[in-house]
Every structure is written in C-alpha cells, then in structure tokens.
Write a protein that holds these residues in place. Structure first.
Motif, mmCIF file in Angstrom:
data_model
loop_
_atom_site.group_PDB
_atom_site.id
_atom_site.type_symbol
_atom_site.label_atom_id
_atom_site.label_comp_id
_atom_site.label_asym_id
_atom_site.label_seq_id
_atom_site.Cartn_x
_atom_site.Cartn_y
_atom_site.Cartn_z
ATOM 1 N N SER A 3 -6.093 0.868 -9.980
ATOM 2 C CA SER A 3 -5.988 -0.131 -11.033
ATOM 3 C C SER A 3 -4.894 -1.113 -10.678
ATOM 4 O O SER A 3 -3.811 -0.726 -10.268
ATOM 5 N N SER A 4 -5.186 -2.400 -10.812
ATOM 6 C CA SER A 4 -4.164 -3.396 -10.479
ATOM 7 C C SER A 4 -3.302 -3.735 -11.685
ATOM 8 O O SER A 4 -2.486 -4.632 -11.625
ATOM 9 N N THR A 5 -3.506 -3.025 -12.772
ATOM 10 C CA THR A 5 -2.664 -3.252 -13.931
ATOM 11 C C THR A 5 -1.252 -2.796 -13.601
ATOM 12 O O THR A 5 -1.023 -1.664 -13.247
ATOM 13 N N SER A 6 -0.328 -3.739 -13.708
ATOM 14 C CA SER A 6 1.032 -3.424 -13.306
ATOM 15 C C SER A 6 2.000 -4.345 -14.007
ATOM 16 O O SER A 6 1.691 -5.484 -14.300
ATOM 17 N N GLN A 18 11.835 -4.321 -5.284
ATOM 18 C CA GLN A 18 11.213 -3.886 -4.031
ATOM 19 C C GLN A 18 10.193 -2.780 -4.295
ATOM 20 O O GLN A 18 9.127 -2.763 -3.689
ATOM 21 N N GLU A 19 10.503 -1.888 -5.208
ATOM 22 C CA GLU A 19 9.573 -0.806 -5.541
ATOM 23 C C GLU A 19 8.248 -1.363 -6.078
ATOM 24 O O GLU A 19 7.172 -0.877 -5.725
ATOM 25 N N GLN A 23 4.486 -0.996 -4.401
ATOM 26 C CA GLN A 23 3.303 -0.514 -5.116
ATOM 27 C C GLN A 23 2.156 -1.515 -5.022
ATOM 28 O O GLN A 23 0.997 -1.138 -4.825
ATOM 29 N N LEU A 24 2.472 -2.771 -5.153
ATOM 30 C CA LEU A 24 1.474 -3.835 -5.047
ATOM 31 C C LEU A 24 0.837 -3.818 -3.660
ATOM 32 O O LEU A 24 -0.397 -3.852 -3.521
ATOM 33 N N ALA A 25 1.656 -3.736 -2.633
ATOM 34 C CA ALA A 25 1.166 -3.708 -1.262
ATOM 35 C C ALA A 25 0.331 -2.457 -1.001
ATOM 36 O O ALA A 25 -0.691 -2.518 -0.305
ATOM 37 N N GLN A 26 0.735 -1.345 -1.572
ATOM 38 C CA GLN A 26 -0.017 -0.104 -1.392
ATOM 39 C C GLN A 26 -1.426 -0.246 -1.967
ATOM 40 O O GLN A 26 -2.402 0.187 -1.361
ATOM 41 N N ARG A 27 -1.538 -0.857 -3.137
ATOM 42 C CA ARG A 27 -2.861 -1.079 -3.729
ATOM 43 C C ARG A 27 -3.703 -1.970 -2.822
ATOM 44 O O ARG A 27 -4.892 -1.705 -2.609
ATOM 45 N N LEU A 28 -3.088 -3.007 -2.272
ATOM 46 C CA LEU A 28 -3.828 -3.903 -1.386
ATOM 47 C C LEU A 28 -4.270 -3.182 -0.110
ATOM 48 O O LEU A 28 -5.387 -3.390 0.365
ATOM 49 N N GLU A 29 -3.418 -2.335 0.425
ATOM 50 C CA GLU A 29 -3.776 -1.596 1.633
ATOM 51 C C GLU A 29 -4.896 -0.591 1.367
ATOM 52 O O GLU A 29 -5.768 -0.394 2.196
ATOM 53 N N LEU A 46 1.279 -11.083 -4.563
ATOM 54 C CA LEU A 46 2.091 -10.799 -3.380
ATOM 55 C C LEU A 46 2.417 -12.087 -2.631
ATOM 56 O O LEU A 46 3.530 -12.283 -2.154
ATOM 57 N N ARG A 47 1.480 -12.994 -2.578
ATOM 58 C CA ARG A 47 1.703 -14.285 -1.917
ATOM 59 C C ARG A 47 2.771 -15.099 -2.647
ATOM 60 O O ARG A 47 3.633 -15.713 -2.028
#
Length: 72
Positions: A3-6, A18-19, A23-29, A46-47
């Motif tokens: 879920s991208s709800t964050s 940074q945390e 988390q955002l990058a982990q979802r994208l990966e 992220l951009r």
C-alpha cells in the motif's frame, strides 16, 4: 501487496525523514502496487524529495532514472 498510503505523501518535503524515504523506496523496489497510479504517486514523491533534499535519496537515484542534461 504494498500500500502506498503513507504519512510521507502528506507532509511537507522539508519534514520528510530518512526512514520515510527508505520506506518509500522499498515500496518502489518491490513494485507490488494494486494500481499503476499508486506506484506513480510514490515515484513522483521520491522525485520531489530528490530535487528538494537530494541527500535523502542518494541511495535511490536508480529508481528515478534521472540523467543529467544541459538546458543551455
């Protein structure tokens, strides 16, 4: 499914930690979004962080596929 709800998408970029970027990058990966729009929303977030706080996304530039270019 991811879920991208964050909270990261709701707060000013100046306040993103940074945390939260991790988390955002982990979802994208993982790329397990229920819709393409969720992934696109995370990618744009992220951009935005990369432009305003590049030190937070140094490890994740590969996710943004950004290349240097000369506008001159």
């Amino acid at each position: 499914m991811v879920s991208s709800t964050s909270k990261v998408s709701d707060k000013p970029i100046a306040d993103v930690t940074q945390e939260e970027v991790d988390q955002l990058a982990q979802r994208l990966e993982q790329d397990e979004y229920t819709t393409a729009f969720e992934g696109l929303r995370d990618w744009h977030r992220l951009r935005s962080v990369a432009f305003q706080r590049p030190e937070l996304v140094e490890s994740y530039l590969h996710l943004l596929d950004m290349e240097a270019f000369d506008e001159a």
